[in-house]
Design an enzyme around this catalytic site. Structure first.
Site, PDB file in Angstrom:
ATOM      1  N   LYS A 114      -0.988  -7.168  -9.182  1.00 58.94           N
ATOM      2  CA  LYS A 114      -1.936  -7.334  -8.073  1.00 58.94           C
ATOM      3  C   LYS A 114      -1.611  -6.227  -7.080  1.00 58.94           C
ATOM      4  CE  LYS A 114      -2.828  -8.457  -4.327  1.00 58.94           C
ATOM      5  NZ  LYS A 114      -3.336  -7.493  -3.319  1.00 58.94           N
TER       6      LYS A 114
ATOM      7  N   PHE B 291       0.813  -1.227   0.000  1.00 57.40           N
ATOM      8  CA  PHE B 291       0.000   0.000   0.000  1.00 57.40           C
ATOM      9  C   PHE B 291       0.844   1.273   0.000  1.00 57.40           C
ATOM     10  CE2 PHE B 291       0.830  -0.234   4.580  1.00 57.40           C
ATOM     11  CZ  PHE B 291       1.086   1.089   4.861  1.00 57.40           C
TER      12      PHE B 291
ATOM     13  N   SER C 213       5.213  -6.992   3.511  1.00 57.25           N
ATOM     14  CA  SER C 213       5.775  -7.331   4.821  1.00 57.25           C
ATOM     15  C   SER C 213       6.587  -8.631   4.741  1.00 57.25           C
ATOM     16  CB  SER C 213       4.632  -7.506   5.825  1.00 57.25           C
ATOM     17  OG  SER C 213       3.790  -8.566   5.379  1.00 57.25           O
TER      18      SER C 213
ATOM     19  N   GLU D 194       9.190  -4.008  13.149  1.00 60.62           N
ATOM     20  CA  GLU D 194       8.881  -2.903  12.242  1.00 60.62           C
ATOM     21  C   GLU D 194       7.617  -2.203  12.750  1.00 60.62           C
ATOM     22  OE1 GLU D 194       7.600  -3.888   8.183  1.00 60.62           O
ATOM     23  OE2 GLU D 194       8.805  -2.189   7.499  1.00 60.62           O
TER      24      GLU D 194
ATOM     25  N   CYS E  42       9.809   1.564   3.587  1.00 59.90           N
ATOM     26  CA  CYS E  42      10.698   0.469   3.993  1.00 59.90           C
ATOM     27  C   CYS E  42      12.109   0.995   4.188  1.00 59.90           C
ATOM     28  CB  CYS E  42      10.675  -0.640   2.965  1.00 59.90           C
ATOM     29  SG  CYS E  42      11.310  -0.097   1.383  1.00 59.90           S
TER      30      CYS E  42
ATOM     31  N   GLU F  88      -4.979  -3.902  -1.859  1.00 60.25           N
ATOM     32  CA  GLU F  88      -6.418  -3.605  -1.805  1.00 60.25           C
ATOM     33  C   GLU F  88      -6.696  -2.239  -1.173  1.00 60.25           C
ATOM     34  OE1 GLU F  88      -4.756  -5.922  -0.322  1.00 60.25           O
ATOM     35  OE2 GLU F  88      -5.299  -6.140   1.801  1.00 60.25           O
TER      36      GLU F  88
HETATM   37  P1  NAD Z   1       1.450  -6.689   3.181  1.00 60.40           P
HETATM   38  O1  NAD Z   1       2.474  -7.741   3.272  1.00 60.40           O
HETATM   39  O2  NAD Z   1       0.348  -6.673   4.164  1.00 60.40           O
HETATM   40  O3  NAD Z   1       0.735  -6.732   1.734  1.00 60.40           O
HETATM   41  C1  NAD Z   1       1.486  -6.783   0.545  1.00 60.40           C
HETATM   42  C2  NAD Z   1       0.657  -7.494  -0.511  1.00 60.40           C
HETATM   43  O4  NAD Z   1       0.383  -8.821  -0.078  1.00 60.40           O
HETATM   44  C3  NAD Z   1      -0.679  -6.833  -0.771  1.00 60.40           C
HETATM   45  O5  NAD Z   1      -0.912  -6.821  -2.155  1.00 60.40           O
HETATM   46  C4  NAD Z   1      -1.665  -7.707  -0.005  1.00 60.40           C
HETATM   47  O6  NAD Z   1      -2.931  -7.756  -0.610  1.00 60.40           O
HETATM   48  C5  NAD Z   1      -1.021  -9.071  -0.042  1.00 60.40           C
HETATM   49  N1  NAD Z   1      -1.293  -9.884   1.152  1.00 60.40           N
HETATM   50  C6  NAD Z   1      -1.564  -9.440   2.413  1.00 60.40           C
HETATM   51  N2  NAD Z   1      -1.704 -10.479   3.260  1.00 60.40           N
HETATM   52  C7  NAD Z   1      -1.512 -11.604   2.529  1.00 60.40           C
HETATM   53  C8  NAD Z   1      -1.510 -12.998   2.841  1.00 60.40           C
HETATM   54  N3  NAD Z   1      -1.745 -13.449   4.071  1.00 60.40           N
HETATM   55  N4  NAD Z   1      -1.264 -13.877   1.847  1.00 60.40           N
HETATM   56  C9  NAD Z   1      -1.019 -13.456   0.602  1.00 60.40           C
HETATM   57  N5  NAD Z   1      -1.017 -12.133   0.244  1.00 60.40           N
HETATM   58  C10 NAD Z   1      -1.264 -11.228   1.198  1.00 60.40           C
HETATM   59  O7  NAD Z   1       2.224  -5.298   3.160  1.00 60.40           O
HETATM   60  P2  NAD Z   1       1.614  -3.819   3.190  1.00 60.40           P
HETATM   61  O8  NAD Z   1       1.039  -3.573   4.541  1.00 60.40           O
HETATM   62  O9  NAD Z   1       0.773  -3.567   2.006  1.00 60.40           O
HETATM   63  O10 NAD Z   1       2.945  -2.948   2.995  1.00 60.40           O
HETATM   64  C11 NAD Z   1       3.793  -2.580   4.044  1.00 60.40           C
HETATM   65  C12 NAD Z   1       4.971  -3.521   4.140  1.00 60.40           C
HETATM   66  O11 NAD Z   1       5.677  -3.551   2.915  1.00 60.40           O
HETATM   67  C13 NAD Z   1       5.991  -3.076   5.184  1.00 60.40           C
HETATM   68  O12 NAD Z   1       6.433  -4.209   5.884  1.00 60.40           O
HETATM   69  C14 NAD Z   1       7.113  -2.485   4.358  1.00 60.40           C
HETATM   70  O13 NAD Z   1       8.380  -2.514   4.961  1.00 60.40           O
HETATM   71  C15 NAD Z   1       7.066  -3.379   3.164  1.00 60.40           C
HETATM   72  N6  NAD Z   1       7.709  -2.767   2.013  1.00 60.40           N
HETATM   73  C16 NAD Z   1       8.941  -3.248   1.672  1.00 60.40           C
HETATM   74  C17 NAD Z   1       9.626  -2.687   0.611  1.00 60.40           C
HETATM   75  C18 NAD Z   1      10.994  -3.188   0.251  1.00 60.40           C
HETATM   76  O14 NAD Z   1      11.534  -2.727  -0.740  1.00 60.40           O
HETATM   77  N7  NAD Z   1      11.597  -4.102   0.987  1.00 60.40           N
HETATM   78  C19 NAD Z   1       9.048  -1.635  -0.114  1.00 60.40           C
HETATM   79  C20 NAD Z   1       7.781  -1.185   0.247  1.00 60.40           C
HETATM   80  C21 NAD Z   1       7.110  -1.765   1.323  1.00 60.40           C
END
Ligand code: NAD
Length: 490
Positions: A179, A155, A232, A381, A287, A182
């Site tokens: 994808k 997001f 994450s 985090e 991140c 959401e």
């Molecule tokens: P998230 O892991 O909750 O969601 C990421 C994606 O995974 C979304 O598209 C979501 O719909 C999907 N998802 C969520 N739960 C899932 C599950 N149980 N099974 C399968 N798919 C699932 O992450 P977020 O809250 O959208 O984003 C924040 C996180 O992203 C933070 O931890 C941040 O550090 C990380 N991030 C990392 C980088 C990097 O370069 N390392 C860059 C941007 C964000």
């Protein structure tokens, strides 16, 4: 009045074969974190919808991959121009659905432009090699597209992170499924329209919305060759295991806990303004955000200045909201637990009042001193505008704290000593290191990617490294002189 009429934006639809398609799947609300209002609805799709998108990408692949790369990037030149044209509109969408302030949102669009500039330069970067390896025999290498691939995004950067992958994937001749998160599907859908306006053939780029089900379907679908994931660490592990378990290529970027090591000789104003900006930019939801400062020796004068800078950060003015009510509650819980565990709150951002946006999900800038390395706020985090300050007597103790983190996205050192800076860059266990810089993001053509539990899989997601991920190398050996003697390898 019907609910749909009250929405600020029409309901989000999936984008398949160059068209937005209706879906009878369940829908969830898209909520603007600026005020808590429902601005749209997004379908929660599953395997069947994904399969339609994959079939459309599969059908588009032969013609798209056969097109010379110099022709494919002409469409990306159009896309680049359209990103400039729609810069303000995209900025507003990002601001509304993500909650970041407009200057941060526009920076994301500018970053998408920079990423596309890299992609249009790919014809200059990817030529293969050719060498006469024995008399009359040439070996040649070429980078060949994989086929149908998928990109799953978080997001926190609704425009930049999808564009980490979109321009490179399609310039290199693949067809793709995006994808998006959401929480922020509106920007992704607008990108689909812009790519179509740029002249992208139907099926090359598809968007399928949803959450866990569709992500699992992506990992399982037999016709998807490669999956990139950004989100994450918890979900990155799930995706990496499932996609590679299904014999796909996978690069999964996870969460972070980035340490800024501050020495007493650091230049005070520059260090304090960098730290305050790093911990609070995008409301700490980067991140690359500095969420942990490690002060070595007496750095009281620098901490005082960090607090002075942090007090200038005002929620709803130069600080955006966090993404959801749950995120706000989680961040505030970390602050409360740290306080209970004995840390000292220097600036408390819990429950700020933002006039005119009382329903918004805001957390003010928070600075916490005397955090111990074993506290949750030091290890996990937080993903909010919160700086946890730890104190050590020696540089090696500070490096040990950084090294003990399971993550490894970024680390930075603030000092005027070249020798100490070099020592930290050598010892830190992170993929992206900064010297006197709070957000050490490598820009194209350099590649973005962390280490340890911040990245699963080989290589990085942007820049030159991404070329390897989105292509496979073909090696061709040609004998030009049939009369030549055969030897043991021909
Ligand atoms: P998230 O892991 O909750 O969601 C990421 C994606 O995974 C979304 O598209 C979501 O719909 C999907 N998802 C969520 N739960 C899932 C599950 N149980 N099974 C399968 N798919 C699932 O992450 P977020 O809250 O959208 O984003 C924040 C996180 O992203 C933070 O931890 C941040 O550090 C990380 N991030 C990392 C980088 C990097 O370069 N390392 C860059 C941007 C964000």
């Amino acid at each position: 009045m019907a609910v749909a009429e009250a929405l600020r934006f029409p309901e989000v639809r999936n984008y398949i074969k160059g068209k937005f398609v209706d879906s009878n799947e369940a829908k969830i609300d898209v909520i603007s974190p600026l005020d808590g209002s429902v601005i749209s609805k997004v379908p929660i799709s599953g395997y069947d919808t994904l399969d339609k998108a994959v079939q459309s990408a599969k059908a588009a692949f032969p013609a798209w991959s056969a097109m010379p790369i110099k022709e494919r990037v002409q469409i990306l030149f159009n896309y680049l121009n359209l990103l400039h044209k729609y810069r303000e509109e995209l900025t507003e969408l990002i601001h509304l659905e993500n909650g970041k302030i407009r200057s941060e949102a526009v920076a994301e669009v500018d970053k998408a432009i920079e990423l596309t500039e890299f992609a249009v330069s790919l014809p200059q970067i990817i030529p293969g090699e050719i060498l006469e390896v024995s008399k009359g025999v040439d070996c040649k290498t070429e980078r060949i597209a994989l086929g149908v691939v998928a990109s799953i995004t978080p997001f926190n950067f609704p425009c930049m992170v999808p564009n980490w992958t979109i321009p490179n994937i399609i310039a290199l001749g693949n067809c793709m499924i995006l994808k998006p998160s959401e929480h922020v599907p509106l920007t992704a859908n607008r990108l689909a329209e812009i790519l179509t306006e740029a002249g992208l053939p139907p099926g090359v780029f598809n968007v399928v919305n949803g959450t866990r089900d569709v992500v699992e379907a992506i990992c399982d679908h037999p016709d998807i060759r490669a999956v990139s994931f950004v989100g994450s660490t918890k979900v990155a592990k799930i995706v990496y295991r499932r996609a590679t378990g299904n014999l796909k290529r996978c690069l999964a970027l996870g969460g972070a806990k980035n340490h800024l090591l501050v020495l007493p000789d650091a230049q005070v104003e520059m260090t304090a303004s960098n730290i305050a900006a790093s911990m609070s930019g995008c409301a700490g939801q980067r991140c690359m955000a500095a969420s942990a400062m490690v002060g070595i020796g007496n750095v009281d004068h620098i901490i005082a200045k960090v607090c002075e800078e942090a007090r200038k950060i005002v929620p709803g003015d130069n600080l955006g909201s966090v993404i959801s009510r749950e995120a706000k509650e989680r961040i505030e819980r970390y602050i409360t637990e740290a306080e209970k565990a004995g840390a000292k709150i220097l600036i408390d951002g819990r429950n700020p009042t933002v006039k005119g946006a009382e329903g918004g999900f805001y957390v003010g800038p928070t600075v916490i001193d005397f955090v111990k390395p074993d506290m949750a706020i030091a290890q996990e985090e937080v993903f909010g505008p919160v700086l946890a300050i730890m104190r050590t007597n020696t540089l090696d103790e500070a490096i040990a704290i950084e090294n003990n983190s399971p993550y490894g996205n970024a680390a930075a050192v603030f000092t005027q000593s070249g020798g100490l800076a070099k020592y930290v860059t050598e010892k830190a266990s992170a993929g992206m290191i900064g010297v006197n810089i709070g957000v050490p993001v490598p820009r194209e053509p350099f590649s973005f990617g962390g280490w340890n539990e911040s990245r699963f899989g080989a290589g990085d997601i942007t820049g030159k490294s991404s070329i390897e991920f989105w292509t496979q190398m073909k090696k061709t050996t040609i004998k030009w002189n049939p009369e030549a003697r055969t030897n043991w390898m021909s």
